[in-house]
Design a protein around this motif. Structure first.
Motif, short mmCIF file in Angstrom:
data_model
loop_
_atom_site.label_atom_id
_atom_site.label_comp_id
_atom_site.label_asym_id
_atom_site.label_seq_id
_atom_site.Cartn_x
_atom_site.Cartn_y
_atom_site.Cartn_z
N GLY A 309 0.82 -1.28 0.07
CA GLY A 309 0.11 0.01 -0.04
C GLY A 309 0.84 1.37 0.08
O GLY A 309 0.31 2.30 -0.31
N LEU A 310 2.09 1.31 0.27
CA LEU A 310 2.89 2.32 0.16
C LEU A 310 3.07 2.87 -1.31
O LEU A 310 3.41 3.88 -1.60
CB LEU A 310 4.56 2.06 0.71
CG LEU A 310 4.46 1.75 2.25
CD1 LEU A 310 5.97 1.47 2.50
CD2 LEU A 310 4.13 2.77 3.19
N CYS A 363 1.21 -0.59 8.12
CA CYS A 363 0.70 0.40 7.34
C CYS A 363 0.64 -0.06 5.85
O CYS A 363 1.68 -0.36 5.29
CB CYS A 363 1.65 1.50 7.60
SG CYS A 363 2.13 1.89 9.20
N GLY A 364 -0.64 -0.08 5.40
CA GLY A 364 -0.68 -0.32 4.02
C GLY A 364 -0.51 -2.16 3.50
O GLY A 364 0.14 -2.44 2.61
N ILE A 365 -0.69 -2.69 4.69
CA ILE A 365 -0.45 -4.14 4.76
C ILE A 365 -1.86 -4.83 4.65
O ILE A 365 -2.57 -4.66 5.69
CB ILE A 365 0.39 -4.82 5.59
CG1 ILE A 365 2.01 -3.83 5.72
CG2 ILE A 365 0.45 -6.28 5.68
CD1 ILE A 365 2.61 -4.47 6.82
N SER A 366 -2.04 -5.72 3.79
CA SER A 366 -3.33 -6.37 3.55
C SER A 366 -3.73 -7.31 4.75
O SER A 366 -4.94 -7.45 5.05
CB SER A 366 -3.68 -6.74 2.09
OG SER A 366 -2.60 -7.79 1.88
N ILE A 384 -3.38 0.41 9.46
CA ILE A 384 -4.00 1.43 8.79
C ILE A 384 -3.91 1.00 7.18
O ILE A 384 -3.03 0.58 6.79
CB ILE A 384 -2.83 2.67 8.65
CG1 ILE A 384 -2.53 2.90 10.21
CG2 ILE A 384 -3.33 3.85 7.78
CD1 ILE A 384 -1.64 3.94 10.51
N ASN A 385 -5.13 1.09 6.72
CA ASN A 385 -5.38 0.49 5.36
C ASN A 385 -6.60 1.26 4.88
O ASN A 385 -7.61 1.51 5.24
CB ASN A 385 -5.74 -0.82 5.36
CG ASN A 385 -5.33 -1.49 4.12
OD1 ASN A 385 -6.00 -1.49 2.98
ND2 ASN A 385 -4.09 -2.25 3.99
N LYS A 386 -6.44 1.51 3.35
CA LYS A 386 -7.68 1.92 2.62
C LYS A 386 -8.76 0.99 2.50
O LYS A 386 -10.35 1.52 2.52
CB LYS A 386 -7.38 2.42 1.33
CG LYS A 386 -6.61 3.70 1.20
CD LYS A 386 -6.29 4.25 -0.12
CE LYS A 386 -5.39 5.27 -0.35
NZ LYS A 386 -5.26 5.51 -1.84
N GLY A 399 -8.10 -0.42 14.43
CA GLY A 399 -8.17 -0.36 12.90
C GLY A 399 -8.54 1.16 12.36
O GLY A 399 -9.30 1.71 12.98
N ILE A 400 -7.78 1.64 11.41
CA ILE A 400 -8.01 3.05 10.83
C ILE A 400 -8.05 2.90 9.26
O ILE A 400 -7.13 2.38 8.63
CB ILE A 400 -6.63 4.02 11.28
CG1 ILE A 400 -6.37 4.28 12.67
CG2 ILE A 400 -6.99 5.23 10.43
CD1 ILE A 400 -5.41 4.81 13.24
#
Length: 427
Positions: A309-310, A363-366, A384-386, A399-400
């Motif tokens: 995700g980076l 961070c950005g890890i599924s 932290i993930n979209k 979770g964010i």
């Protein structure tokens, strides 16, 4: 399998001595003799022009399993400091020993020079006994020296189980000891259990095992050694029913370190090693630490990891800034390493490092299963993930859902505000 020399055919030509890569053949008078260094690699057989060397199948069932008692943990030390994984394994060994029997003990094995002071730490973390092998030749780790003294000690005292940390040294040492002892080794274990394996269990579950070697009226408490297989896509459980000791290397950070009991004591057993300078084939001229940044994921209390995700390698600049702010170290997923964004030494997961920090920021890890297996025992996990459906949220304590490039700067800003407020209130 064993390699033997047929004395009536041996001509003393020394061709086998030159062919052996392990210096396992010596000349005694005019005859070749196989020593304990033999690994049955068979290189000497075709080298002999007189058919004086052959291999024989050793008879099965010759190992008396009842002679082997207790659990040994190799308490790896460097420069007089015991590695954290060794303390974890002492706690795990204590748990396993109590499952075997009330009489079974967990014993730490310390090898080095002037290391007696380390025994106290082993006792306080759960060791019932400490076997200590000291000699000036063992000041620094050498494969030949440490292998010889450990093999000698195991043959004399006959532990049922020997466990090593899966460190650089443990991974070098354990297979050599296992080969000399003609026993098995399961590498990179993530779980150990004691299984009461009955005759019927073997008969039903192990169709390739010759059950005629088992006593149908007795139970054998074997060690179940679980490790990732096929790139971490499944977990394999391995047993060693016919030989002893049962040996494993265990990944750092997997086992729970026992709470330290100050003042605890136990039995200290000093083992006098039979070692000479000629037993060590290398000479250490100097020990040089790498000039590059050393990543210590296993000892870190806070880890900030980045994943696919980076977007690209520049994202790790933000992760590094984040880690520096919160007093942590940088980790990564396998996807980021495979993409060439960061060195493998930062990788967390089954094919990287297994960690257990106080706080793990993903961070950005599924959250692939291989990554989760390497960090899911962390005390607190912040994801932290979209993607709100990312598997990482299933194990996260917090979770964010959002863009990490917006969320992380806000966390850093709030961290700065908290530090300023703390400084103002403590003046």
């Amino acid at each position: 399998m064993a390699i033997i020399v047929l004395n009536d055919k041996c001509k003393g030509c020394k061709l086998c001595v030159k062919a052996c890569p392990f210096e396992a053949i010596e000349m005694v008078g005019k005859l070749a003799v196989i020593n304990e260094k033999c690994t049955a690699c068979n290189q000497c057989i075709p080298a002999c022009k007189f058919d004086a060397i052959t291999k024989t199948e050793e008879k099965e069932g010759t190992v008396d399993l009842s002679e082997y008692k207790n659990i040994w943990v190799y308490a790896e030390q460097r420069k007089g400091k015991i590695m954290n994984v060794a303390l974890e394994l002492i706690g795990e060994g204590r748990r396993l020993s109590r499952e075997i029997s009330d009489e079974a003990k967990v014993c730490a094995l310390i090898v080095g020079n002037n290391v007696e002071a380390l025994a106290k730490e082993c006792f306080e973390y759960g060791a019932d006994s400490v076997y200590m092998i000291e000699d000036p030749l063992l000041e620094n780790y050498t494969t030949d020296g440490y292998t010889k003294v450990i093999v000698d000690a195991v043959k004399e005292h006959k532990p049922e189980i020997v466990i090593y940390g899966a460190t650089h040294i443990g991974r070098d040492l354990a297979p050599r000891v296992a080969a000399r002892l003609n026993t098995g080794l399961t590498a990179d274990c993530t779980r150990l259990d004691i299984k009461v394996s009955s005759y019927m269990d073997y008969a039903i579950k192990n169709t390739t095992l010759d059950v005629s070697t088992l006593d149908p009226n007795s139970d054998d408490k074997g060690l179940k050694q679980t490790r990732p297989a096929f790139g971490g896509n499944l977990m394999a459980t391995i047993i060693c029913p016919k030989t002893r000791p049962q040996m494993s290397t265990v990944r750092p950070g997997v086992m729970q370190k026992r709470e330290r009991q100050a003042g605890a004591t136990g039995e200290l057993i000093k083992v006098k090693p039979a070692i000479a300078k000629s037993d060590i084939k290398i000479e250490i001229l100097d020990i040089v630490k790498s000039a590059k940044e050393i990543v210590s994921l296993t000892d870190a209390e806070i880890i900030c990891s980045g994943g696919r995700g980076l977007g690209d390698s520049s994202g790790f600049e933000l992760i590094k800034k984040f880690a520096d702010k919160v007093g942590g170290v940088v980790g990564s997923s396998r996807a980021a390493v495979d993409a060439g964004w960061i060195d493998h030494s930062h990788q967390v997961g089954q094919t990287g490092t297994t960690v257990k920090p106080k706080i793990y920021f993903a961070c950005g890890i599924s959250g692939a299963i291989q990554h989760l297996a390497g960090m899911q025992t962390s005390d607190i996990i912040v994801a932290i993930n979209k993607d709100p459906d990312a598997p990482i949220f299933e194990v996260a304590d917090y979770g964010i859902v959002g863009d990490l490039y917006k969320v992380i700067p806000q966390i850093i800003e709030q961290w700065d505000n908290a530090e300023a407020l703390y400084d103002a209130t403590t003046k």
